[in-house]
Write a protein that holds these residues in place. Structure first.
Motif, mmCIF file in Angstrom:
data_model
loop_
_atom_site.group_PDB
_atom_site.id
_atom_site.type_symbol
_atom_site.label_atom_id
_atom_site.label_comp_id
_atom_site.label_asym_id
_atom_site.label_seq_id
_atom_site.Cartn_x
_atom_site.Cartn_y
_atom_site.Cartn_z
ATOM 1 N N PRO A 174 -88.662 -63.638 -13.547
ATOM 2 C CA PRO A 174 -89.550 -64.278 -14.554
ATOM 3 C C PRO A 174 -91.018 -63.645 -14.390
ATOM 4 N N GLY A 175 -91.472 -63.545 -15.437
ATOM 5 C CA GLY A 175 -92.664 -62.874 -15.915
ATOM 6 C C GLY A 175 -92.499 -61.306 -16.451
ATOM 7 N N VAL A 176 -91.534 -61.060 -16.581
ATOM 8 C CA VAL A 176 -91.217 -59.501 -17.324
ATOM 9 C C VAL A 176 -90.939 -59.739 -18.789
ATOM 10 N N THR A 177 -91.552 -58.999 -19.669
ATOM 11 C CA THR A 177 -91.102 -59.271 -20.994
ATOM 12 C C THR A 177 -89.857 -58.386 -21.371
ATOM 13 N N THR A 178 -89.180 -58.847 -22.562
ATOM 14 C CA THR A 178 -88.052 -58.009 -23.008
ATOM 15 C C THR A 178 -88.402 -56.861 -23.599
ATOM 16 N N ASP A 179 -89.906 -56.389 -23.774
ATOM 17 C CA ASP A 179 -90.343 -55.348 -24.366
ATOM 18 C C ASP A 179 -90.123 -54.337 -22.816
ATOM 19 N N GLU A 180 -90.617 -55.040 -21.708
ATOM 20 C CA GLU A 180 -90.456 -54.187 -20.504
ATOM 21 C C GLU A 180 -89.300 -53.625 -20.028
ATOM 22 N N ILE A 181 -88.032 -54.545 -20.693
ATOM 23 C CA ILE A 181 -86.751 -54.601 -20.155
ATOM 24 C C ILE A 181 -86.381 -53.132 -21.160
ATOM 25 N N ASP A 182 -86.860 -53.113 -22.351
ATOM 26 C CA ASP A 182 -86.424 -52.090 -23.337
ATOM 27 C C ASP A 182 -87.184 -50.598 -22.840
ATOM 28 N N ARG A 183 -88.349 -50.797 -22.346
ATOM 29 C CA ARG A 183 -88.884 -49.529 -21.724
ATOM 30 C C ARG A 183 -88.073 -48.923 -20.630
ATOM 31 N N VAL A 184 -87.624 -49.914 -19.855
ATOM 32 C CA VAL A 184 -86.767 -49.597 -18.571
ATOM 33 C C VAL A 184 -85.408 -48.840 -19.101
ATOM 34 N N VAL A 185 -84.709 -49.549 -20.229
ATOM 35 C CA VAL A 185 -83.484 -48.932 -20.724
ATOM 36 C C VAL A 185 -83.932 -47.596 -21.507
ATOM 37 N N HIS A 186 -85.201 -47.539 -22.074
ATOM 38 C CA HIS A 186 -85.231 -45.985 -22.811
ATOM 39 C C HIS A 186 -85.527 -45.176 -21.742
ATOM 40 N N GLU A 187 -86.348 -45.414 -20.512
ATOM 41 C CA GLU A 187 -86.778 -44.681 -19.773
ATOM 42 C C GLU A 187 -85.470 -43.919 -18.788
ATOM 43 N N ALA A 188 -84.453 -44.874 -18.621
ATOM 44 C CA ALA A 188 -83.396 -44.720 -17.590
ATOM 45 C C ALA A 188 -82.533 -43.807 -18.387
ATOM 46 N N THR A 189 -82.565 -43.904 -19.784
ATOM 47 C CA THR A 189 -81.502 -43.029 -20.528
ATOM 48 C C THR A 189 -82.147 -41.433 -20.679
ATOM 49 N N ILE A 190 -83.449 -41.419 -20.663
ATOM 50 C CA ILE A 190 -84.110 -40.203 -20.896
ATOM 51 C C ILE A 190 -84.250 -39.678 -19.723
ATOM 52 N N SER A 191 -84.045 -40.376 -18.556
ATOM 53 C CA SER A 191 -84.002 -39.768 -17.163
ATOM 54 C C SER A 191 -82.430 -39.159 -16.753
ATOM 55 N N ALA A 192 -81.581 -40.125 -17.570
ATOM 56 C CA ALA A 192 -80.193 -39.382 -17.329
ATOM 57 C C ALA A 192 -80.056 -38.002 -18.198
ATOM 58 N N ASP A 193 -80.737 -38.147 -19.028
ATOM 59 C CA ASP A 193 -80.644 -36.664 -19.962
ATOM 60 C C ASP A 193 -81.394 -35.512 -18.990
ATOM 61 N N GLU A 194 -82.568 -35.808 -18.279
ATOM 62 C CA GLU A 194 -83.077 -34.839 -17.399
ATOM 63 C C GLU A 194 -82.124 -34.609 -16.296
ATOM 64 N N ASP A 195 -81.598 -35.743 -15.747
ATOM 65 C CA ASP A 195 -80.800 -35.225 -14.476
ATOM 66 C C ASP A 195 -79.511 -34.466 -14.616
ATOM 67 N N ILE A 196 -78.780 -34.830 -15.795
ATOM 68 C CA ILE A 196 -77.380 -33.823 -15.936
ATOM 69 C C ILE A 196 -77.427 -33.137 -17.035
ATOM 70 N N HIS A 197 -78.831 -32.961 -17.801
ATOM 71 C CA HIS A 197 -79.103 -31.857 -18.678
ATOM 72 C C HIS A 197 -78.056 -32.260 -19.909
ATOM 73 N N LEU A 198 -78.148 -33.503 -20.430
ATOM 74 C CA LEU A 198 -77.380 -33.814 -21.561
ATOM 75 C C LEU A 198 -78.148 -33.252 -22.650
ATOM 76 N N HIS A 199 -77.733 -32.921 -23.732
ATOM 77 C CA HIS A 199 -78.333 -32.624 -25.023
ATOM 78 C C HIS A 199 -78.056 -33.523 -26.215
ATOM 79 N N SER A 200 -77.263 -34.564 -25.985
ATOM 80 C CA SER A 200 -76.842 -35.563 -27.223
ATOM 81 C C SER A 200 -76.736 -37.103 -26.817
#
Length: 379
Positions: A171-197
């Protein structure tokens, strides 16, 4: 690997004395316990499971702080309501004969994806270019071992991203905030394992947040989740030229008994359908199993959407209906958000499945590290 300057630790894999430490753990300032290794070989052999420690640490930092402070954005800060599938924005809430209590809130601007990440042809405007006229809309593609390998990787990544979203739902978290976490978790995965697509589609077309009476395709916005809500998070990842697709419905705080029954029954419908998947099973049999269990539980099944093939195309043959009778729904003015016609709540679960010679493999299955969000799985 970096040489540890502190006293000798035990290897996280084999227990031998270790004086090497994971550089990522050092960067994140994580404890040496569980981050020390005796050799490069042990480190490499542990990487597939060890890297989850980095993700959890990053998600922990994303989830700290006061939700009210994290979600203080307002329309006055440039947020607008969505119209025409995101192609138009307006500062005023559109007029509509709303079916339930939920209302749209303003949405933030589109999140940017790093330039080095490859995009499918529909990522910019939401319109697939190759998919509509592809022969794979009519012919079921038998995946090659190489395609299966790519899809297995992509589905694992999608599962990790969905789990990241699940961990911050409250409770209290916006769906936009969840969206931000999804976006940053994906970009973080790109950094962690050197993905390029690799990409998940934040607020464009495939990372959706559907609350209460929204059946699917809800757009992340500034509305704060309330105690008693249910929310479906739908994530698609595009990696190495192939797609994955999965979603789950979660409780927000304490929900009423009817919502609990709805979500659990929906989960069971998918599990029962998966249990019969194997070569030779007719497509319609899957829908019959789902519809029967839902009907026996006093629920109905949506008709406007169905399961679909997936691979290098996001949607392709075969289409898998999961219903047996007509069911009505309505579309919001944004052109995406699909809601129940009677305003009652809706739940959904989705997996990407690989049909094998003897049965089925769930490519987006829950991991040992997945958060336990469902009470019936704790028994």
């Amino acid at each position: 690997m970096s040489a540890a300057a502190e006293s000798m630790s035990s290897c996280a894999r084999c227990g031998k004395p270790a004086n090497l430490q994971c550089p990522k753990c050092m960067e994140l300032k994580l404890p040496r316990e569980g981050a020390a290794f005796c050799s490069q070989d042990c480190f490499k052999a542990s990487w597939s499971s060890h890297k989850s420690v980095h993700q959890k640490a990053k998600l922990s930092s994303l989830g700290t702080g006061n939700p009210a402070e994290q979600n203080s954005a307002s329309p006055n800060e440039g947020w607008l309501y969505c119209l025409k599938k995101g192609q138009t924005r307006t500062p005023k809430m559109p007029y509509f004969d709303w079916t339930g209590t939920l209302r749209p809130y303003p949405i933030s601007s589109k999140r940017m994806v790093p330039d080095h990440i490859d995009l499918p042809d529909w990522a910019i405007d939401g319109i697939p270019k190759i998919e509509p006229n592809s022969d794979l809309q009519h012919v079921v593609e038998i995946k090659t071992p190489e395609q299966i390998e790519r899809m297995t990787e992509t589905c694992r990544l999608a599962r990790e991203v969905l789990d990241a979203a699940a961990r911050v739902i409250r409770p209290g978290v916006t769906t936009d905030e969840i969206d931000r976490v999804v976006h940053e978790a994906t970009i973080s995965a790109d950094e962690d394992i050197h993905l390029h697509s690799i990409i998940t589609f934040s607020r464009s077309l495939a990372a959706r947040r559907s609350v209460n009476e929204v059946i699917c395709h809800g757009i992340p916005d500034a509305r704060k989740l309330q105690d008693g809500d249910i929310v479906n998070v739908d994530v698609a990842v595009y990696y190495k030229g192939v797609h994955s697709d999965l979603n789950e419905t979660y409780f927000v705080g304490e929900v009423d008994e009817s919502s609990r029954r709805l979500v659990q029954c929906t989960y069971e419908c998918l599990e029962k359908a998966i249990s019969i998947v194997k070569p030779g099973v007719r497509f319609r049999e899957i829908g019959e199993v789902i519809n029967w269990h839902a009907t026996m539980s006093g629920l109905s099944v949506g008709k406007s959407y169905c399961g679909h093939g997936i691979g290098e195309l996001f949607h392709c043959a075969p289409n898998i209906p999961h219903y047996a009778r007509v069911w009505r729904d309505r579309m919001w003015p944004d052109g995406w958000t699909n809601v129940t016609a009677d305003g009652k709540r809706s739940a959904q679960f989705e997996h990407t499945l690989l049909v094998t010679e003897t049965g089925v493999e769930v490519l987006t299955a829950r991991l040992p590290s997945s958060p336990n969000m469902f009470p019936w799985l704790k028994a």
